[in-house]
Design a protein around this motif. Sequence first.
Motif, PDB file in Angstrom:
ATOM      1  N   LEU A 202       0.634  -1.225   0.227  1.00  0.00           N
ATOM      2  CA  LEU A 202      -0.142   0.254  -0.194  1.00  0.00           C
ATOM      3  C   LEU A 202       0.893   1.188  -0.044  1.00  0.00           C
ATOM      4  CD1 LEU A 202      -2.235  -1.281   2.857  1.00  0.00           C
ATOM      5  CD2 LEU A 202      -2.672  -0.772   0.411  1.00  0.00           C
ATOM      6  N   ALA A 203       1.828   1.492   0.594  1.00  0.00           N
ATOM      7  CA  ALA A 203       3.280   2.472   0.759  1.00  0.00           C
ATOM      8  C   ALA A 203       3.459   2.156  -0.277  1.00  0.00           C
ATOM      9  CB  ALA A 203       3.821   1.880   2.015  1.00  0.00           C
ATOM     10  N   GLU A 204       3.596   1.762  -1.095  1.00  0.00           N
ATOM     11  CA  GLU A 204       4.529   1.845  -2.663  1.00  0.00           C
ATOM     12  C   GLU A 204       3.642   2.223  -3.173  1.00  0.00           C
ATOM     13  OE1 GLU A 204       6.615  -2.517  -2.781  1.00  0.00           O
ATOM     14  OE2 GLU A 204       7.473  -1.518  -1.565  1.00  0.00           O
ATOM     15  N   HIS A 205       2.236   1.580  -3.462  1.00  0.00           N
ATOM     16  CA  HIS A 205       1.389   2.173  -4.195  1.00  0.00           C
ATOM     17  C   HIS A 205       1.624   3.767  -3.892  1.00  0.00           C
ATOM     18  CE1 HIS A 205      -2.166   1.810  -7.483  1.00  0.00           C
ATOM     19  NE2 HIS A 205      -2.913   1.521  -6.351  1.00  0.00           N
ATOM     20  N   ALA A 206       1.167   3.879  -2.731  1.00  0.00           N
ATOM     21  CA  ALA A 206       0.748   5.212  -2.701  1.00  0.00           C
ATOM     22  C   ALA A 206       1.674   6.628  -2.910  1.00  0.00           C
ATOM     23  CB  ALA A 206       0.693   5.435  -0.696  1.00  0.00           C
ATOM     24  N   GLY A 207       3.028   5.604  -2.880  1.00  0.00           N
ATOM     25  CA  GLY A 207       3.987   6.943  -3.356  1.00  0.00           C
ATOM     26  C   GLY A 207       4.662   7.449  -1.298  1.00  0.00           C
ATOM     27  N   ALA A 208       4.833   6.486  -0.972  1.00  0.00           N
ATOM     28  CA  ALA A 208       5.179   6.520   0.503  1.00  0.00           C
ATOM     29  C   ALA A 208       6.603   6.759   0.617  1.00  0.00           C
ATOM     30  CB  ALA A 208       4.384   6.520   2.030  1.00  0.00           C
ATOM     31  N   ASP A 209       7.035   7.485   1.723  1.00  0.00           N
ATOM     32  CA  ASP A 209       8.555   7.232   1.520  1.00  0.00           C
ATOM     33  C   ASP A 209       8.887   6.344   3.237  1.00  0.00           C
ATOM     34  OD1 ASP A 209       9.352   9.551   0.733  1.00  0.00           O
ATOM     35  OD2 ASP A 209       8.001  11.058   1.414  1.00  0.00           O
ATOM     36  N   GLY A 210       7.905   5.994   3.608  1.00  0.00           N
ATOM     37  CA  GLY A 210       8.246   4.929   4.640  1.00  0.00           C
ATOM     38  C   GLY A 210       7.026   4.773   5.265  1.00  0.00           C
ATOM     39  N   TYR A 211       6.973   3.358   6.125  1.00  0.00           N
ATOM     40  CA  TYR A 211       5.816   2.910   6.724  1.00  0.00           C
ATOM     41  C   TYR A 211       5.748   2.442   8.161  1.00  0.00           C
ATOM     42  CZ  TYR A 211       7.429  -1.697   5.290  1.00  0.00           C
ATOM     43  OH  TYR A 211       8.211  -2.496   4.824  1.00  0.00           O
ATOM     44  N   LEU A 212       4.880   2.527   8.965  1.00  0.00           N
ATOM     45  CA  LEU A 212       4.444   1.776  10.135  1.00  0.00           C
ATOM     46  C   LEU A 212       3.191   1.057  10.222  1.00  0.00           C
ATOM     47  CD1 LEU A 212       5.786   2.591  13.398  1.00  0.00           C
ATOM     48  CD2 LEU A 212       4.719   4.197  13.184  1.00  0.00           C
ATOM     49  N   ALA A 213       3.459  -0.071  10.332  1.00  0.00           N
ATOM     50  CA  ALA A 213       2.483  -1.031  10.736  1.00  0.00           C
ATOM     51  C   ALA A 213       1.898  -0.271  11.934  1.00  0.00           C
ATOM     52  CB  ALA A 213       3.133  -2.380  10.891  1.00  0.00           C
ATOM     53  N   LYS A 214       0.618  -0.289  12.300  1.00  0.00           N
ATOM     54  CA  LYS A 214      -0.076  -0.785  13.735  1.00  0.00           C
ATOM     55  C   LYS A 214      -0.386  -2.226  14.233  1.00  0.00           C
ATOM     56  CE  LYS A 214      -3.191   3.063  12.197  1.00  0.00           C
ATOM     57  NZ  LYS A 214      -4.275   3.911  11.889  1.00  0.00           N
ATOM     58  N   PRO A 215      -0.585  -1.997  15.149  1.00  0.00           N
ATOM     59  CA  PRO A 215       0.008  -1.562  16.562  1.00  0.00           C
ATOM     60  C   PRO A 215       1.495  -0.843  16.246  1.00  0.00           C
ATOM     61  CG  PRO A 215      -0.426  -3.162  17.394  1.00  0.00           C
ATOM     62  CD  PRO A 215      -0.778  -3.425  16.016  1.00  0.00           C
ATOM     63  N   PHE A 216       1.818  -0.194  16.997  1.00  0.00           N
ATOM     64  CA  PHE A 216       3.785  -0.202  16.659  1.00  0.00           C
ATOM     65  C   PHE A 216       3.582   0.348  18.029  1.00  0.00           C
ATOM     66  CE2 PHE A 216       0.880   4.513  15.386  1.00  0.00           C
ATOM     67  CZ  PHE A 216       1.442   4.556  15.788  1.00  0.00           C
ATOM     68  N   ASP A 217       4.971   1.065  18.622  1.00  0.00           N
ATOM     69  CA  ASP A 217       5.644   0.604  19.858  1.00  0.00           C
ATOM     70  C   ASP A 217       6.370   2.528  18.980  1.00  0.00           C
ATOM     71  OD1 ASP A 217       7.782   0.309  19.143  1.00  0.00           O
ATOM     72  OD2 ASP A 217       8.091  -1.478  19.804  1.00  0.00           O
ATOM     73  N   LEU A 218       7.086   2.946  20.301  1.00  0.00           N
ATOM     74  CA  LEU A 218       7.600   4.523  20.134  1.00  0.00           C
ATOM     75  C   LEU A 218       8.688   4.768  19.696  1.00  0.00           C
ATOM     76  CD1 LEU A 218       7.930   7.297  21.158  1.00  0.00           C
ATOM     77  CD2 LEU A 218       8.828   6.454  23.649  1.00  0.00           C
ATOM     78  N   GLU A 219       9.763   3.115  20.299  1.00  0.00           N
ATOM     79  CA  GLU A 219      10.882   3.309  19.288  1.00  0.00           C
ATOM     80  C   GLU A 219      10.911   2.767  18.000  1.00  0.00           C
ATOM     81  OE1 GLU A 219      10.153   0.970  22.174  1.00  0.00           O
ATOM     82  OE2 GLU A 219      11.229   2.134  23.485  1.00  0.00           O
ATOM     83  N   GLU A 220       9.735   2.451  17.712  1.00  0.00           N
ATOM     84  CA  GLU A 220       9.443   2.162  16.418  1.00  0.00           C
ATOM     85  C   GLU A 220       8.738   3.580  15.211  1.00  0.00           C
ATOM     86  OE1 GLU A 220       7.271  -1.705  13.641  1.00  0.00           O
ATOM     87  OE2 GLU A 220       7.142  -0.979  15.975  1.00  0.00           O
TER      88      GLU A 220
END
Length: 123
Positions: A94-112
């Motif tokens: 999805l992130a690549e299709h959108a042209g995003a610069d990065g992605y973060l899967a939910k749920p995520f923690d602070l370090e991520e």
Amino acid sequence: MNKSTKKIVIFDDDEDILSICVYILEEQDWEVHTFTNCNNIIERINDIKPDVILMDNWIPDEGGIIATQTLKKDAELQNIPVIYFSANSDIQILAEHAGADGYLAKPFDLEELDRVIGTVLVK
């Protein structure tokens, strides 16, 4: 004002996620702007000129993919890094299709969250 404040915009229709992100990021001296839909996205981002954008996949009305593509087509805004975040298992696609610069899967923690923001800010 001592150091310049970094600005981040978060698009998510989940108020709980927004309040967690605001709390975490303000603790780290970010100026946080949140929206629960991505309507008028060009005008909103132009007004704020953030250093980074967090974009939810299921954001009303158009959704994160179209919202991200809209930003990436805009000559003045296309260099602002967009981090796509979603609970979808295929978030990388999805992130690549959108042209995003990065992605973060939910749920995520602070370090991520820190790590992903750090990687796009270095670019």
